[in-house]
Design a protein around this motif. Structure first.
Motif, PDB file in Angstrom:
ATOM      1  N   LEU A  15     -44.910  70.982  52.311  1.00  0.00           N
ATOM      2  CA  LEU A  15     -44.034  71.145  53.478  1.00  0.00           C
ATOM      3  C   LEU A  15     -43.711  72.615  53.727  1.00  0.00           C
ATOM      4  CD1 LEU A  15     -41.463  68.207  53.299  1.00  0.00           C
ATOM      5  CD2 LEU A  15     -43.199  68.619  55.031  1.00  0.00           C
ATOM      6  N   LYS A  16     -43.447  73.350  52.656  1.00  0.00           N
ATOM      7  CA  LYS A  16     -43.167  74.787  52.808  1.00  0.00           C
ATOM      8  C   LYS A  16     -44.371  75.498  53.402  1.00  0.00           C
ATOM      9  CE  LYS A  16     -39.841  75.349  49.074  1.00  0.00           C
ATOM     10  NZ  LYS A  16     -39.564  76.014  47.793  1.00  0.00           N
ATOM     11  N   ALA A  17     -45.554  75.126  52.945  1.00  0.00           N
ATOM     12  CA  ALA A  17     -46.772  75.744  53.467  1.00  0.00           C
ATOM     13  C   ALA A  17     -46.948  75.412  54.950  1.00  0.00           C
ATOM     14  CB  ALA A  17     -47.981  75.276  52.665  1.00  0.00           C
ATOM     15  N   GLU A  18     -46.654  74.176  55.324  1.00  0.00           N
ATOM     16  CA  GLU A  18     -46.779  73.773  56.727  1.00  0.00           C
ATOM     17  C   GLU A  18     -45.779  74.525  57.606  1.00  0.00           C
ATOM     18  OE1 GLU A  18     -49.093  71.125  58.344  1.00  0.00           O
ATOM     19  OE2 GLU A  18     -49.902  72.371  56.748  1.00  0.00           O
ATOM     20  N   VAL A  19     -44.569  74.723  57.109  1.00  0.00           N
ATOM     21  CA  VAL A  19     -43.562  75.473  57.876  1.00  0.00           C
ATOM     22  C   VAL A  19     -44.052  76.891  58.128  1.00  0.00           C
ATOM     23  CG1 VAL A  19     -41.261  76.512  57.745  1.00  0.00           C
ATOM     24  CG2 VAL A  19     -41.563  74.097  57.201  1.00  0.00           C
ATOM     25  N   MET A  20     -44.619  77.508  57.104  1.00  0.00           N
ATOM     26  CA  MET A  20     -45.119  78.868  57.275  1.00  0.00           C
ATOM     27  C   MET A  20     -46.324  78.896  58.203  1.00  0.00           C
ATOM     28  SD  MET A  20     -42.929  80.665  55.934  1.00  0.00           S
ATOM     29  CE  MET A  20     -43.765  82.124  56.471  1.00  0.00           C
ATOM     30  N   ALA A  21     -47.171  77.882  58.144  1.00  0.00           N
ATOM     31  CA  ALA A  21     -48.311  77.810  59.064  1.00  0.00           C
ATOM     32  C   ALA A  21     -47.810  77.677  60.500  1.00  0.00           C
ATOM     33  CB  ALA A  21     -49.218  76.643  58.679  1.00  0.00           C
ATOM     34  N   LEU A  22     -46.755  76.903  60.695  1.00  0.00           N
ATOM     35  CA  LEU A  22     -46.164  76.782  62.036  1.00  0.00           C
ATOM     36  C   LEU A  22     -45.622  78.124  62.514  1.00  0.00           C
ATOM     37  CD1 LEU A  22     -44.297  73.363  61.829  1.00  0.00           C
ATOM     38  CD2 LEU A  22     -46.423  73.882  63.045  1.00  0.00           C
ATOM     39  N   TYR A  23     -45.064  78.875  61.583  1.00  0.00           N
ATOM     40  CA  TYR A  23     -44.560  80.220  61.879  1.00  0.00           C
ATOM     41  C   TYR A  23     -45.688  81.076  62.472  1.00  0.00           C
ATOM     42  CZ  TYR A  23     -42.622  84.863  60.740  1.00  0.00           C
ATOM     43  OH  TYR A  23     -42.173  86.153  60.780  1.00  0.00           O
ATOM     44  N   PHE A  24     -46.877  80.969  61.892  1.00  0.00           N
ATOM     45  CA  PHE A  24     -48.018  81.732  62.405  1.00  0.00           C
ATOM     46  C   PHE A  24     -48.585  81.110  63.682  1.00  0.00           C
ATOM     47  CE2 PHE A  24     -48.275  83.028  57.856  1.00  0.00           C
ATOM     48  CZ  PHE A  24     -48.009  84.368  58.065  1.00  0.00           C
ATOM     49  N   ALA A  25     -48.599  79.805  63.783  1.00  0.00           N
ATOM     50  CA  ALA A  25     -49.131  79.134  64.973  1.00  0.00           C
ATOM     51  C   ALA A  25     -48.304  79.486  66.208  1.00  0.00           C
ATOM     52  CB  ALA A  25     -49.146  77.622  64.754  1.00  0.00           C
ATOM     53  N   TYR A  26     -47.018  79.704  66.028  1.00  0.00           N
ATOM     54  CA  TYR A  26     -46.131  80.046  67.138  1.00  0.00           C
ATOM     55  C   TYR A  26     -46.632  81.263  67.905  1.00  0.00           C
ATOM     56  CZ  TYR A  26     -42.105  81.889  69.612  1.00  0.00           C
ATOM     57  OH  TYR A  26     -41.276  82.386  70.577  1.00  0.00           O
ATOM     58  N   ARG A  27     -47.212  82.193  67.205  1.00  0.00           N
ATOM     59  CA  ARG A  27     -47.653  83.449  67.821  1.00  0.00           C
ATOM     60  C   ARG A  27     -48.980  83.324  68.589  1.00  0.00           C
ATOM     61  NH1 ARG A  27     -44.398  87.259  65.618  1.00  0.00           N
ATOM     62  NH2 ARG A  27     -43.436  86.815  63.631  1.00  0.00           N
ATOM     63  N   ASP A  28     -49.631  82.187  68.474  1.00  0.00           N
ATOM     64  CA  ASP A  28     -50.933  81.991  69.118  1.00  0.00           C
ATOM     65  C   ASP A  28     -50.744  81.602  70.586  1.00  0.00           C
ATOM     66  OD1 ASP A  28     -53.478  80.638  69.927  1.00  0.00           O
ATOM     67  OD2 ASP A  28     -53.997  81.163  67.860  1.00  0.00           O
ATOM     68  N   PRO A  29     -51.438  82.276  71.505  1.00  0.00           N
ATOM     69  CA  PRO A  29     -51.283  81.963  72.935  1.00  0.00           C
ATOM     70  C   PRO A  29     -51.836  80.589  73.331  1.00  0.00           C
ATOM     71  CG  PRO A  29     -52.961  83.655  72.602  1.00  0.00           C
ATOM     72  CD  PRO A  29     -52.320  83.413  71.268  1.00  0.00           C
ATOM     73  N   ARG A  30     -52.641  79.969  72.474  1.00  0.00           N
ATOM     74  CA  ARG A  30     -53.195  78.656  72.797  1.00  0.00           C
ATOM     75  C   ARG A  30     -52.192  77.522  72.574  1.00  0.00           C
ATOM     76  NH1 ARG A  30     -58.204  79.120  68.890  1.00  0.00           N
ATOM     77  NH2 ARG A  30     -56.583  80.246  67.756  1.00  0.00           N
ATOM     78  N   VAL A  31     -51.042  77.835  71.978  1.00  0.00           N
ATOM     79  CA  VAL A  31     -50.017  76.819  71.721  1.00  0.00           C
ATOM     80  C   VAL A  31     -49.155  76.677  72.975  1.00  0.00           C
ATOM     81  CG1 VAL A  31     -48.008  76.238  70.295  1.00  0.00           C
ATOM     82  CG2 VAL A  31     -50.007  77.294  69.252  1.00  0.00           C
ATOM     83  N   PRO A  32     -48.974  75.439  73.477  1.00  0.00           N
ATOM     84  CA  PRO A  32     -48.159  75.236  74.685  1.00  0.00           C
ATOM     85  C   PRO A  32     -46.694  75.644  74.480  1.00  0.00           C
ATOM     86  CG  PRO A  32     -49.186  73.163  73.948  1.00  0.00           C
ATOM     87  CD  PRO A  32     -49.505  74.208  72.941  1.00  0.00           C
TER      88      PRO A  32
END
Length: 129
Positions: A15-32
């Motif tokens: 879960l901690k790893a997924e939270v951090m991955a979400l942290y990085f995904a947030y910065r991607d312009p392909r995310v709505p």
């Protein structure tokens, strides 16, 4: 019993790893934008050094960690394109330290201050009667 504890530790680490991955995904312009909004809420809460429900409160204290965060992660993962999450997970795997979200902590402190103030006002009005 130790097998159960090991499984829980493994799930918590995941879960901690997924939270951090979400942290990085947030910065991607392909995310709505709506996924980004939910990411801000989930990651902000997960990285906040202060819980909405303090852990020392029996049962309820861990309810947020055991239910709210995984539920939020599951919802966000459905909104993010697969390739984006793969890249974010690769970035997370190279991370050595976890950032803290002091803004989310400040919001939680404000919420608890308001609740405490309302309780004090009710107690004061009850005493005056």
């Amino acid at each position: 019993m130790s097998n159960i504890l090991e499984r829980l530790k493994h799930k918590a680490k995941h879960l901690k790893a997924e939270v951090m991955a979400l942290y990085f995904a947030y910065r991607d312009p392909r995310v709505p934008w709506y996924a980004k909004l939910l990411i801000v809420i989930v990651v902000g809460y997960a990285l906040s050094p202060i819980d909405l429900i303090p852990d020392f409160i029996p049962v309820l204290g861990y309810l947020d960690d055991l239910v709210l965060i995984p539920l939020g992660i599951a919802m966000v993962l459905k909104m993010i394109p697969g390739p984006v999450m793969e890249e974010a997970r690769m970035k997370e795997s190279t991370l050595t330290t976890k950032p803290k979200n002091w803004f989310a902590a400040a919001i939680i402190i404000v919420i608890w201050t308001i609740i405490f103030g309302l309780v004090l006002l009710n107690v004061a009005s009850w005493i005056r009667k």
